[in-house]
Design a protein around this motif. Structure first.
Motif: not given
Length: 350
Positions: A82-110
């Protein structure tokens, strides 16, 4: 003769200590906040001594969002797949420009641009597969230590919140520190005004990242079946925007947009037992020279003070103002060394 009842009442509420109280001056350069971890036991602080010193602290000053990354012990009671799956999810989303999540990002998805879309520039991010579809998951689990060093493992827990600033309408909080003065002076209490409180709660950014990758996967599958729509020029008609923008919905939308566009500022974090922490503590939370400190006077007369403090309930949820007392009934509350005056100017906070 002394009244025994009066002596008994006095013994039940004795004066155990007296302190000289000082207020440190306000400074625009100094911003003092208290971070409250609401779901963390107070006897388990995030410090180097407990092997949980924060790894990173981020701040969005304008929108007031704060995030703190705390290292996770990945060697005990840790679900590696589970730690690897979640770590890969964080790495990939940050890889294409997602710098924040949740309300700190205005609930926007890159979302990444599809590689087969006409007009996509060279080097554009390619839509990533979900972490569950990654063929390397088993390899990362098998070589767990190496995968962790290369950023494929979720090894931090994020706490986040928003600064509750002093808006002048609610209570004004102050941080108190004690110091022993010169001989025969006793202890001193120094008060420093807080700029705000931050109530930090556990953030589940890894869940948001997994959901984002699933949305990317669904869009990629849809485009593979229907084909990506070519980029076509669109006609536009200029219009005059109506004045306004002050409704609750519009203000909330504008805030979310600005929060999404604002970049994180990374701050240096020093452990409470470090020399830098002790230096900042000594320099910022005490009045340097107490001998020249001006005395604080009340802006209320004795009558006004007692009328303010003696409001009593009328039994209907409200309060009736107590009748004014005569001069014979007043209680002297000023210091004996102060000049005898009934009213003074505004308190000095120097």
């Amino acid at each position: 003769m002394t009244d025994p009842a009066a002596l008994d009442a006095e013994d039940k509420d004795p004066v155990v200590a007296e302190y000289d109280v000082y207020i440190t001056p306000n400074s625009e350069e100094q911003q003092l906040y208290v971070l409250q971890y609401l779901n963390r036991p107070p006897d388990q602080p995030f410090t180097k001594a407990t092997q949980s010193q924060p790894a990173e602290l981020r701040l969005k000053k304008e929108s007031g969002f704060v995030e703190v990354d705390i290292p996770i012990d990945i060697h005990h009671n840790y679900n590696r797949p589970a730690g690897v799956r979640w770590g890969e999810s964080m790495r990939k989303t940050k890889g294409f420009g997602q710098t924040a999540f949740g309300i700190a990002s205005g609930f926007e998805r890159t979302m990444p641009r599809a590689s087969n879309r006409p007009g996509a520039g060279e080097g554009a991010p390619v839509a990533a597969a979900t972490a569950d579809d990654d063929d390397n998951i088993e390899e990362y689990v098998a070589h767990f230590e190496d995968a962790n060093e290369k950023g494929h493992v979720l090894n931090v827990q994020t706490f986040g919140g928003q600064i509750l600033k002093d808006d002048g309408k609610g209570p004004s909080y102050m941080l108190g520190t004690f110091r022993h003065g010169r001989p025969l002076e006793g202890y001193q209490l120094h008060l420093t005004r807080l700029n705000g409180l931050v109530q930090l709660r556990t953030q589940f950014h890894h869940i948001d990242a997994s959901a984002q990758l699933e949305a990317v996967s669904r869009r990629r599958e849809k485009e593979s079946q229907e084909g990506a729509k070519p980029a076509e020029p669109k006609a536009f008609l200029p219009t005059v925007k109506k004045s306004g923008g002050d409704t609750a919905a519009e203000l909330n939308q504008a805030f979310m947009k600005s929060a999404n566009q604002e970049q994180w500022n990374k701050l240096n974090y020093f452990d409470e037992d470090s020399q830098d922490a002790y230096t900042a503590y000594s320099e910022r939370l005490f009045l340097p020279e107490v001998s020249d400190a001006p005395k604080l006077h009340s802006a209320l007369t004795n009558t006004q003070f007692l009328d303010t403090m003696s409001a009593r309930s009328n039994g209907k949820g409200g309060k009736n103002k107590a009748p004014k007392r005569t001069a014979d009934e007043l209680i002297e509350i000023s210091d004996e060394s102060d000049e005898e005056e009934e009213t003074c100017g505004e308190p000095s906070l120097s």
